[in-house]
Design a protein around this motif. Structure first.
Motif, PDB file in Angstrom:
ATOM      1  N   CYS A 377      53.272 -15.902   1.370  1.00  0.00           N
ATOM      2  CA  CYS A 377      53.094 -17.283   1.842  1.00  0.00           C
ATOM      3  C   CYS A 377      53.647 -17.476   3.250  1.00  0.00           C
ATOM      4  N   HIS A 378      54.740 -16.788   3.560  1.00  0.00           N
ATOM      5  CA  HIS A 378      55.331 -16.845   4.898  1.00  0.00           C
ATOM      6  C   HIS A 378      54.692 -15.717   5.713  1.00  0.00           C
ATOM      7  N   THR A 379      53.466 -15.973   6.161  1.00  0.00           N
ATOM      8  CA  THR A 379      52.622 -14.899   6.693  1.00  0.00           C
ATOM      9  C   THR A 379      52.831 -14.618   8.172  1.00  0.00           C
ATOM     10  N   GLY A 380      53.743 -15.312   8.807  1.00  0.00           N
ATOM     11  CA  GLY A 380      53.982 -15.065  10.221  1.00  0.00           C
ATOM     12  C   GLY A 380      54.665 -16.241  10.872  1.00  0.00           C
ATOM     13  N   ASP A 381      54.481 -16.371  12.184  1.00  0.00           N
ATOM     14  CA  ASP A 381      55.146 -17.415  12.945  1.00  0.00           C
ATOM     15  C   ASP A 381      54.113 -18.352  13.556  1.00  0.00           C
ATOM     16  N   ALA A 382      54.562 -19.235  14.432  1.00  0.00           N
ATOM     17  CA  ALA A 382      53.668 -20.246  14.998  1.00  0.00           C
ATOM     18  C   ALA A 382      52.619 -19.647  15.926  1.00  0.00           C
ATOM     19  N   HIS A 385      49.790 -16.205  12.349  1.00  0.00           N
ATOM     20  CA  HIS A 385      49.945 -16.324  10.904  1.00  0.00           C
ATOM     21  C   HIS A 385      48.575 -16.404  10.254  1.00  0.00           C
ATOM     22  N   ALA A 386      48.519 -16.148   8.954  1.00  0.00           N
ATOM     23  CA  ALA A 386      47.261 -16.180   8.210  1.00  0.00           C
ATOM     24  C   ALA A 386      46.966 -17.604   7.753  1.00  0.00           C
ATOM     25  N   GLY A 387      45.703 -18.005   7.797  1.00  0.00           N
ATOM     26  CA  GLY A 387      45.325 -19.322   7.309  1.00  0.00           C
ATOM     27  C   GLY A 387      45.641 -20.423   8.297  1.00  0.00           C
ATOM     28  N   LYS A 388      45.288 -21.647   7.904  1.00  0.00           N
ATOM     29  CA  LYS A 388      45.492 -22.785   8.791  1.00  0.00           C
ATOM     30  C   LYS A 388      46.940 -23.259   8.797  1.00  0.00           C
ATOM     31  N   LEU A 392      51.916 -20.993   3.621  1.00  0.00           N
ATOM     32  CA  LEU A 392      50.928 -21.207   2.568  1.00  0.00           C
ATOM     33  C   LEU A 392      51.620 -21.634   1.277  1.00  0.00           C
ATOM     34  N   ARG A 393      50.842 -22.162   0.351  1.00  0.00           N
ATOM     35  CA  ARG A 393      51.395 -22.656  -0.908  1.00  0.00           C
ATOM     36  C   ARG A 393      50.930 -21.834  -2.109  1.00  0.00           C
ATOM     37  N   PRO A 405      49.432 -10.226  -4.872  1.00  0.00           N
ATOM     38  CA  PRO A 405      50.203 -10.814  -3.769  1.00  0.00           C
ATOM     39  C   PRO A 405      49.640 -10.409  -2.406  1.00  0.00           C
ATOM     40  N   ARG A 406      49.555 -11.373  -1.525  1.00  0.00           N
ATOM     41  CA  ARG A 406      49.039 -11.163  -0.169  1.00  0.00           C
ATOM     42  C   ARG A 406      50.046 -10.363   0.656  1.00  0.00           C
TER      43      ARG A 406
END
Length: 556
Positions: A377-382, A385-388, A392-393, A405-406
């Motif tokens: 869910c914590h796919t990166g920084d500002a 990152h993945a997704g909008k 993520l939730r 798991p991603r």
């Protein structure tokens, strides 16, 4: 029917000789030194055990506490057993509740020989660790892992009831670090040692329930009558054995007490890490058997809109039917405070039960091993990152029934490769749990829980440990090499004119948390109320995103 733990007997006997800490008087107040910091945590955030062991059992009272000790400084040093000794003892929480002993709180020790093949004194766990006892004697944390650089005590037999008989599933222990040579107290920390006996099948398996009625008799051709035991907890367990015997042609009812893991392998009880043995070979693992069966319909078919699963709800309350529980509410950490359900990380019943193959391995999920990841869910920084959404939730893509798991491309917030969060090390070898808290109880936890006490004790406020002074004291030069790439936090040497050169040399370092234009993001929120002195005085409430234009005219 037991798992034979006799191979642990020698270790237990040796442990009993060394676990009590000499030279520590119960109740004697000692003052720690600010030059050291002990970090302590529970490995899972919750440990379940059976409320009664006379009929059947899933898990014994068994808790794990681990701790790291640092000598503070510009370059903090880990301390090892040659320098320091660690111990634990009970301490009262803010309500006055204290849990020093498990005597008269469980019948585990009456049946431990039948279930686990060992004989133990009351208050001693299956790996030799003791409760502090009525005298509250400090118990040595005798294990040390040089790779993880943490001390440990595995198998503390704590229960969910305090010494007044009041239910408290989040009791406190005080972990104490003392100088090995002098006994001087260097640092101490109050940490939750959670325990719950809320594993409960009575919603369905009590006599007359959906899994213990005449329709169930007819469906499976059962011949033995349902239990009439007046104790509903025992009645429920007896009915589970009756149903298991009728469907699988076993004889569990005649061989009580039954340890479920004696036939259905559970990694939680595989203390030697041997894998399935003996009667376990060829049978579904315990987690697979329970989750898959209850994720299907009453007729053991895949559910659909017209034919729901036995446990059909897709929310945390569905998990609380068996996992602790409606009283404990063990999901209490950062995910809970963000209103993320158990399924948001773990997936549904069939996913947890390994009914579908994971996309990463092509194999069914392995209980206790194939678990959701922070990076899912914590796919990166500002900046990347993945997704909008920045965070993520849901830890997997919705179209994947296995809830694989991603894995994030940007590893800023990732665990170590192929390593669970609870075994991962982060900033210069500090355990992830030292700074973020135990799984299911990541700081900040739900209001009213005892978990936040440790974070407040370490840094003065709850939330992840973010104050550099917690480990470095006041000796840290300006840097952007903190955990996850953090700069100095709450340090006038940084925010009052010290950070401009860093920003000018590499603006992307700033953008990673403060946003592409320095507008502030969720990653730049202040963890506590702050007053910043930089081109004037700026008072920021907790949770305020720090943006460049708080102080400057020009954004990044």
């Amino acid at each position: 029917m037991a798992i034979d733990l006799r191979k642990w007997s020698l270790m237990i006997c040796l442990s009993l000789l060394v676990l009590q800490v000499p030279g520590v008087t119960p109740g004697l107040a000692q003052t720690s030194t600010p030059s050291y910091q002990v970090f302590a945590f529970n490995d899972l955030g919750m440990h379940c055990y059976d409320s009664d062991f006379s009929v059947a059992a899933v898990l014994p009272p068994y808790n794990v506490v681990r701790a790291q000790v640092l000598l503070k400084g510009q370059h903090p040093q880990f301390l090892d057993p040659a320098q320091v000794k660690l111990s634990y003892r009970a301490v009262a929480d803010p309500t006055g509740s204290i849990n020093r002993t498990s005597v008269n709180k469980t019948n585990f020790w009456t049946y431990v020989q039948d279930l686990f093949g060992v004989t133990l004194a009351v208050d001693v766990g299956v790996k030799g660790y003791r409760m502090p006892g009525s005298a509250n004697r400090a118990q040595l944390m005798a294990e040390y892992d040089p790779q993880m650089r943490w001390f440990g005590a595995e198998g503390i037999p704590i229960t969910a009831f305090d010494d007044a008989g009041v239910r408290n599933t989040l009791p406190l222990m005080q972990v104490r670090a003392q100088d090995k040579a002098t006994g001087t107290l260097l640092s101490s920390l109050k940490t939750v040692v959670p325990a719950s006996d809320e594993m409960n099948c009575s919603n369905c398996h009590v006599t007359g329930g959906i899994a213990a009625n005449q329709a169930t008799v007819s469906r499976h051709g059962l011949t033995r009558p349902w239990s009439a035991n007046p104790d509903l907890g025992l009645q429920t367990k007896e009915n589970v054995l009756i149903l298991h015997d009728g469907i699988n042609r076993t004889s569990l009812t005649a061989n009580q007490p039954v340890l479920c893991a004696s036939c259905h392998y559970s990694a939680a009880l595989d203390l030697a890490g041997q894998g399935p043995q003996g009667a376990q070979a060829g049978k579904p693992q315990l987690s697979h058997a329970i989750h898959t069966r209850h994720g299907k319909t009453i007729d053991n078919a895949l559910p659909d809109a017209a034919h729901p699963a036995i446990i059909a709800a897709n929310n945390t309350n569905a998990c609380y039917q068996c996992h602790p529980g409606q009283v404990t509410k063990c999901l209490r950490g950062a995910m809970a405070t963000a209103n993320i359900s158990c399924q948001g990380c773990h997936g549904g019943m069939l996913a947890v039960g390994g009914f579908y193959n994971l996309r990463t391995t092509g194999q069914p999920r392995q209980p206790w091993k194939d678990l959701p990841k922070c990076q899912s869910c914590h796919t990166g920084d500002a900046v990347s990152h993945a997704g909008k959404a920045l965070v993520l939730r849901q830890a997997y893509v919705t179209s994947d029934p296995a809830a694989t798991p991603r894995n994030a491309a940007n590893k800023r917030f990732a665990e170590e490769n192929n390593t669970l969060y609870r075994f991962s090390l982060g900033h210069n070898g500090v355990a992830c749990q030292s700074c973020h808290g135990s799984p299911h109880a990541e700081w900040p936890t739900r209001n009213g829980t005892n978990d936040n006490i440790a974070a407040r004790q370490i840094q003065g406020h709850t939330g992840p440990i973010i104050e550099c002074a917690s480990c470095h004291g006041n000796n840290l030069p300006r840097t952007i090499n903190g955990p996850h790439g953090l700069h100095n936090i709450n340090d006038p040497n940084w925010y009052d004119g010290g950070h401009e050169s860093f920003a000018e040399n590499n603006r992307d370092n700033c953008r990673a948390c403060h946003g592409q234009r320095g507008e502030g993001t969720a990653l730049s929120k202040v963890a506590a109320a702050r007053v910043l002195q930089s081109e004037g005085q700026h008072s920021l409430a907790k949770g305020t995103p720090v943006s460049c234009n708080l102080c400057h005219e020009n954004p990044l």
